[in-house]
Write an enzyme that holds these catalytic residues in place. Structure first.
Site, PDB file in Angstrom:
ATOM      1  N   ASP A  34       3.063   1.228  -3.694  1.00  0.00           N
ATOM      2  CA  ASP A  34       2.417   1.461  -5.002  1.00  0.00           C
ATOM      3  C   ASP A  34       2.519   2.932  -5.422  1.00  0.00           C
ATOM      4  OD1 ASP A  34      -1.061   1.210  -3.745  1.00  0.00           O
ATOM      5  OD2 ASP A  34       0.642   2.434  -3.125  1.00  0.00           O
ATOM      6  N   ASP A  43      -8.236   0.320  -0.405  1.00  0.00           N
ATOM      7  CA  ASP A  43      -7.988   0.500   1.034  1.00  0.00           C
ATOM      8  C   ASP A  43      -9.230   0.157   1.842  1.00  0.00           C
ATOM      9  OD1 ASP A  43      -5.782   3.425   0.999  1.00  0.00           O
ATOM     10  OD2 ASP A  43      -5.435   1.323   0.536  1.00  0.00           O
ATOM     11  N   ASP A  89       0.832  -1.207   0.000  1.00  0.00           N
ATOM     12  CA  ASP A  89       0.000   0.000   0.000  1.00  0.00           C
ATOM     13  C   ASP A  89       0.862   1.251   0.000  1.00  0.00           C
ATOM     14  OD1 ASP A  89      -2.993   0.875   1.889  1.00  0.00           O
ATOM     15  OD2 ASP A  89      -2.025   1.751   0.150  1.00  0.00           O
ATOM     16  N   ASP A 122      -6.241   2.863  -5.389  1.00  0.00           N
ATOM     17  CA  ASP A 122      -5.536   2.802  -4.106  1.00  0.00           C
ATOM     18  C   ASP A 122      -6.499   3.055  -2.946  1.00  0.00           C
ATOM     19  OD1 ASP A 122      -2.515   4.409  -2.829  1.00  0.00           O
ATOM     20  OD2 ASP A 122      -3.643   2.680  -2.177  1.00  0.00           O
TER      21      ASP A 122
HETATM   22  C1  LIG Z   1       3.832  -4.396  20.325  1.00  0.00           C
HETATM   23  C2  LIG Z   1       4.662  -3.474  19.427  1.00  0.00           C
HETATM   24  C3  LIG Z   1       6.142  -3.510  19.818  1.00  0.00           C
HETATM   25  C4  LIG Z   1       4.516  -3.974  17.977  1.00  0.00           C
HETATM   26  C5  LIG Z   1       4.367  -2.776  17.040  1.00  0.00           C
HETATM   27  C6  LIG Z   1       4.114  -3.253  15.626  1.00  0.00           C
HETATM   28  C7  LIG Z   1       3.779  -2.087  14.692  1.00  0.00           C
HETATM   29  C8  LIG Z   1       4.176  -0.744  15.239  1.00  0.00           C
HETATM   30  C9  LIG Z   1       4.507  -2.299  13.366  1.00  0.00           C
HETATM   31  C10 LIG Z   1       3.469  -2.522  12.289  1.00  0.00           C
HETATM   32  C11 LIG Z   1       4.025  -2.114  10.951  1.00  0.00           C
HETATM   33  C12 LIG Z   1       3.154  -2.627   9.816  1.00  0.00           C
HETATM   34  C13 LIG Z   1       2.733  -4.039  10.051  1.00  0.00           C
HETATM   35  C14 LIG Z   1       1.940  -1.755   9.678  1.00  0.00           C
HETATM   36  C15 LIG Z   1       2.195  -0.504   8.875  1.00  0.00           C
HETATM   37  C16 LIG Z   1       0.849   0.175   8.716  1.00  0.00           C
HETATM   38  C17 LIG Z   1       0.812   1.520   8.090  1.00  0.00           C
HETATM   39  C18 LIG Z   1       1.818   2.494   8.637  1.00  0.00           C
HETATM   40  C19 LIG Z   1       0.920   1.370   6.600  1.00  0.00           C
HETATM   41  C20 LIG Z   1      -0.467   1.498   6.007  1.00  0.00           C
HETATM   42  O1  LIG Z   1      -0.471   2.558   5.106  1.00  0.00           O
HETATM   43  C21 LIG Z   1      -1.317   3.542   5.535  1.00  0.00           C
HETATM   44  C22 LIG Z   1      -1.244   4.636   4.524  1.00  0.00           C
HETATM   45  C23 LIG Z   1      -2.521   5.463   4.677  1.00  0.00           C
HETATM   46  O2  LIG Z   1      -3.261   5.198   3.616  1.00  0.00           O
HETATM   47  P1  LIG Z   1      -3.060   6.048   2.256  1.00  0.00           P
HETATM   48  O3  LIG Z   1      -2.612   7.439   2.553  1.00  0.00           O
HETATM   49  O4  LIG Z   1      -2.263   5.213   1.329  1.00  0.00           O
HETATM   50  O5  LIG Z   1      -4.557   6.044   1.728  1.00  0.00           O
HETATM   51  C24 LIG Z   1      -5.492   6.963   2.206  1.00  0.00           C
HETATM   52  C25 LIG Z   1      -6.228   6.327   3.364  1.00  0.00           C
HETATM   53  O6  LIG Z   1      -6.824   5.129   2.906  1.00  0.00           O
HETATM   54  C26 LIG Z   1      -7.316   7.265   3.809  1.00  0.00           C
HETATM   55  O7  LIG Z   1      -8.028   6.606   4.815  1.00  0.00           O
HETATM   56  P2  LIG Z   1      -8.336   7.428   6.163  1.00  0.00           P
HETATM   57  O8  LIG Z   1      -9.093   8.646   5.732  1.00  0.00           O
HETATM   58  O9  LIG Z   1      -6.998   7.735   6.764  1.00  0.00           O
HETATM   59  O10 LIG Z   1      -9.185   6.492   6.981  1.00  0.00           O
HETATM   60  C27 LIG Z   1      -8.282   7.591   2.664  1.00  0.00           C
HETATM   61  O11 LIG Z   1      -9.214   8.545   3.119  1.00  0.00           O
HETATM   62  C28 LIG Z   1      -7.525   8.177   1.482  1.00  0.00           C
HETATM   63  O12 LIG Z   1      -8.407   8.320   0.387  1.00  0.00           O
HETATM   64  C29 LIG Z   1      -6.401   7.247   1.039  1.00  0.00           C
HETATM   65  O13 LIG Z   1      -5.633   7.862   0.008  1.00  0.00           O
HETATM   66  O14 LIG Z   1      -0.240   5.548   4.730  1.00  0.00           O
HETATM   67  C30 LIG Z   1       1.008   5.166   4.288  1.00  0.00           C
HETATM   68  C31 LIG Z   1       1.933   5.802   5.322  1.00  0.00           C
HETATM   69  C32 LIG Z   1       3.366   5.355   5.175  1.00  0.00           C
HETATM   70  C33 LIG Z   1       3.885   5.498   3.768  1.00  0.00           C
HETATM   71  C34 LIG Z   1       3.426   3.942   5.688  1.00  0.00           C
HETATM   72  C35 LIG Z   1       4.790   3.373   5.725  1.00  0.00           C
HETATM   73  C36 LIG Z   1       4.539   1.928   5.770  1.00  0.00           C
HETATM   74  C37 LIG Z   1       5.728   1.111   5.984  1.00  0.00           C
HETATM   75  C38 LIG Z   1       6.788   1.209   4.917  1.00  0.00           C
HETATM   76  C39 LIG Z   1       5.148  -0.260   6.015  1.00  0.00           C
HETATM   77  C40 LIG Z   1       6.109  -1.177   6.588  1.00  0.00           C
HETATM   78  C41 LIG Z   1       5.415  -2.469   6.898  1.00  0.00           C
HETATM   79  C42 LIG Z   1       6.391  -3.488   7.380  1.00  0.00           C
HETATM   80  C43 LIG Z   1       7.140  -3.059   8.629  1.00  0.00           C
HETATM   81  C44 LIG Z   1       7.384  -3.826   6.255  1.00  0.00           C
HETATM   82  C45 LIG Z   1       7.872  -5.222   6.444  1.00  0.00           C
HETATM   83  C46 LIG Z   1       7.405  -6.066   5.301  1.00  0.00           C
HETATM   84  C47 LIG Z   1       8.131  -7.408   5.382  1.00  0.00           C
HETATM   85  C48 LIG Z   1       8.303  -7.938   3.998  1.00  0.00           C
HETATM   86  C49 LIG Z   1       7.367  -8.305   6.306  1.00  0.00           C
HETATM   87  N1  LIG Z   2      -1.658   2.209  -8.323  1.00  0.00           N
HETATM   88  C1  LIG Z   2      -1.397   3.468  -7.910  1.00  0.00           C
HETATM   89  C2  LIG Z   2      -1.264   3.738  -6.519  1.00  0.00           C
HETATM   90  C3  LIG Z   2      -1.012   5.019  -6.115  1.00  0.00           C
HETATM   91  N2  LIG Z   2      -0.874   6.000  -7.053  1.00  0.00           N
HETATM   92  C4  LIG Z   2      -0.579   7.389  -6.646  1.00  0.00           C
HETATM   93  O1  LIG Z   2      -0.014   7.413  -5.339  1.00  0.00           O
HETATM   94  C5  LIG Z   2      -0.911   8.041  -4.417  1.00  0.00           C
HETATM   95  C6  LIG Z   2      -0.975   7.233  -3.125  1.00  0.00           C
HETATM   96  O2  LIG Z   2       0.335   7.252  -2.591  1.00  0.00           O
HETATM   97  P1  LIG Z   2       0.656   6.279  -1.334  1.00  0.00           P
HETATM   98  O3  LIG Z   2       2.098   6.596  -0.999  1.00  0.00           O
HETATM   99  O4  LIG Z   2      -0.331   6.641  -0.252  1.00  0.00           O
HETATM  100  O5  LIG Z   2       0.445   4.861  -1.827  1.00  0.00           O
HETATM  101  C7  LIG Z   2      -2.247   8.038  -5.119  1.00  0.00           C
HETATM  102  O6  LIG Z   2      -3.067   9.082  -4.644  1.00  0.00           O
HETATM  103  C8  LIG Z   2      -1.857   8.216  -6.562  1.00  0.00           C
HETATM  104  O7  LIG Z   2      -1.547   9.560  -6.833  1.00  0.00           O
HETATM  105  C9  LIG Z   2      -1.012   5.727  -8.414  1.00  0.00           C
HETATM  106  O8  LIG Z   2      -0.912   6.669  -9.256  1.00  0.00           O
HETATM  107  N3  LIG Z   2      -1.270   4.453  -8.832  1.00  0.00           N
HETATM  108 MG   LIG Z   3      -3.928   2.175  -0.495  1.00  0.00          MG
HETATM  109 MG   LIG Z   4      -0.911   3.325  -1.535  1.00  0.00          MG
END
Ligand SMILES: CC(C)CCC[C@@H](C)CCC[C@@H](C)CCC[C@@H](C)CCOC[C@@H](COP(=O)(O)O[C@@H]1[C@H](O)[C@H](OP(=O)(O)O)[C@@H](O)[C@H](O)[C@H]1O)OCC[C@H](C)CCC[C@H](C)CCC[C@H](C)CCCC(C)C
Ligand SMILES: Nc1ccn([C@@H]2O[C@H](COP(=O)(O)O)[C@@H](O)[C@H]2O)c(=O)n1
Ligand SMILES: [Mg+2]
Ligand SMILES: [Mg+2]
Length: 197
Positions: free
Chosen positions: A71, A93, A68, A89
């Site tokens: 991508d 989610d 997630d 995306d």
């Molecule tokens: C007891 C403790 C000691 C243990 C602690 C354990 C945890 C602290 C470690 C857990 C790590 C991992 C398992 C969980 C990571 C989760 C999270 C940080 C990553 C999920 O991504 C979230 C994402 C938010 O979503 P996004 O912006 O993409 O999309 C928006 C979202 O859906 C909105 O929803 P809402 O409004 O917020 O409800 C929508 O509204 C929007 O439309 C939508 O666009 O954010 C990404 C943030 C960072 C980029 C995340 C970094 C993630 C790490 C790189 C993930 C690392 C995971 C593992 C540690 C990697 C290991 C993998 C290995 C191969 C096993």
């Molecule tokens: N298949 C995809 C996925 C994501 N994007 C672009 O990335 C933004 C989300 O970024 P994250 O770091 O939260 O994954 C999304 O809003 C798109 O602009 C895409 O183009 N194609």
């Molecule tokens: Mg996503």
């Molecule tokens: Mg994403």
């Protein structure tokens, strides 16, 4: 206070960017990575149903979450960030959130409360989508956004392995914080729109 996820997002770039660059050279499509994240969430639900193993669940959620985060990075590195990708995306989610939360019923959490938590989770994100339609930037608003919810579920799964009572308390806390977030987001948009009257 800089939100945990904001810090994590910045930190994760160091990990994600080199991997995204390597993947972009292989020609993989960002949409394929997004789809893999969704498929892994379905596999998570099936694995929990079949094994009731919370630690395997944590690993699958971690890899799905990694997809997630990856991508978007691949899309940006390729210069292929697209409205379709953003739509996939965010939409995927919602399905992932549902597949991550539902299997809690297999650990004897109340199906009623699990259903409420799913509804709250989807409402939190729906409020952001609707707010953005009226020009309100919701990102970062609310105590429990998606990243925090996924981390909370991961911690509940780990607690299930270590101490069931703690996992139950964390489950109730997650529900309460999700309710708070819905209220926060509602009030933020209503206040913003009132100011525009
Ligand atoms: C007891 C403790 C000691 C243990 C602690 C354990 C945890 C602290 C470690 C857990 C790590 C991992 C398992 C969980 C990571 C989760 C999270 C940080 C990553 C999920 O991504 C979230 C994402 C938010 O979503 P996004 O912006 O993409 O999309 C928006 C979202 O859906 C909105 O929803 P809402 O409004 O917020 O409800 C929508 O509204 C929007 O439309 C939508 O666009 O954010 C990404 C943030 C960072 C980029 C995340 C970094 C993630 C790490 C790189 C993930 C690392 C995971 C593992 C540690 C990697 C290991 C993998 C290995 C191969 C096993
Ligand atoms: N298949 C995809 C996925 C994501 N994007 C672009 O990335 C933004 C989300 O970024 P994250 O770091 O939260 O994954 C999304 O809003 C798109 O602009 C895409 O183009 N194609
Ligand atoms: Mg996503
Ligand atoms: Mg994403």
């Amino acid at each position: 206070m800089v939100k945990l996820i904001t810090r994590l997002r910045k930190q994760s770039k160091k990990l994600l960017t080199p991997i995204a660059k390597a993947l972009s050279r292989s020609g993989v499509s960002p949409n394929v990575i997004t789809s893999i994240g969704l498929i892994l969430s379905m596999i998570y639900a099936l694995v929990i149903y079949l094994t009731r193993n919370p630690l395997v669940g944590v690993l699958i959620i971690a890899i799905s979450s990694f997809m997630d985060a990856l991508d978007g990075e691949v899309a940006r590195v390729l210069g292929k960030a697209s409205p379709l990708g953003a739509f996939l995306d965010s939409s995927f989610d919602r399905l992932e959130d549902t597949f991550f939360i539902t299997p809690l019923v297999f650990f004897d959490f109340s199906p009623f409360l699990v259903s409420i938590l799913i509804g709250l989770s989807l409402t939190i994100s729906y409020l952001r989508a609707k707010a953005e339609l009226v020009g309100y930037k919701m990102e970062g608003r609310g105590i429990i956004e998606r990243g925090e919810r996924i981390i909370a579920i991961v911690i509940i799964l780990i607690a299930l392995y270590l101490n069931k009572e703690i996992s139950i308390i964390l489950f109730y806390v997650l529900i309460i914080l999700s309710i708070v977030t819905v209220i926060q987001r509602f009030l933020a948009v209503i206040q913003s729109l009132k100011d525009k009257l």
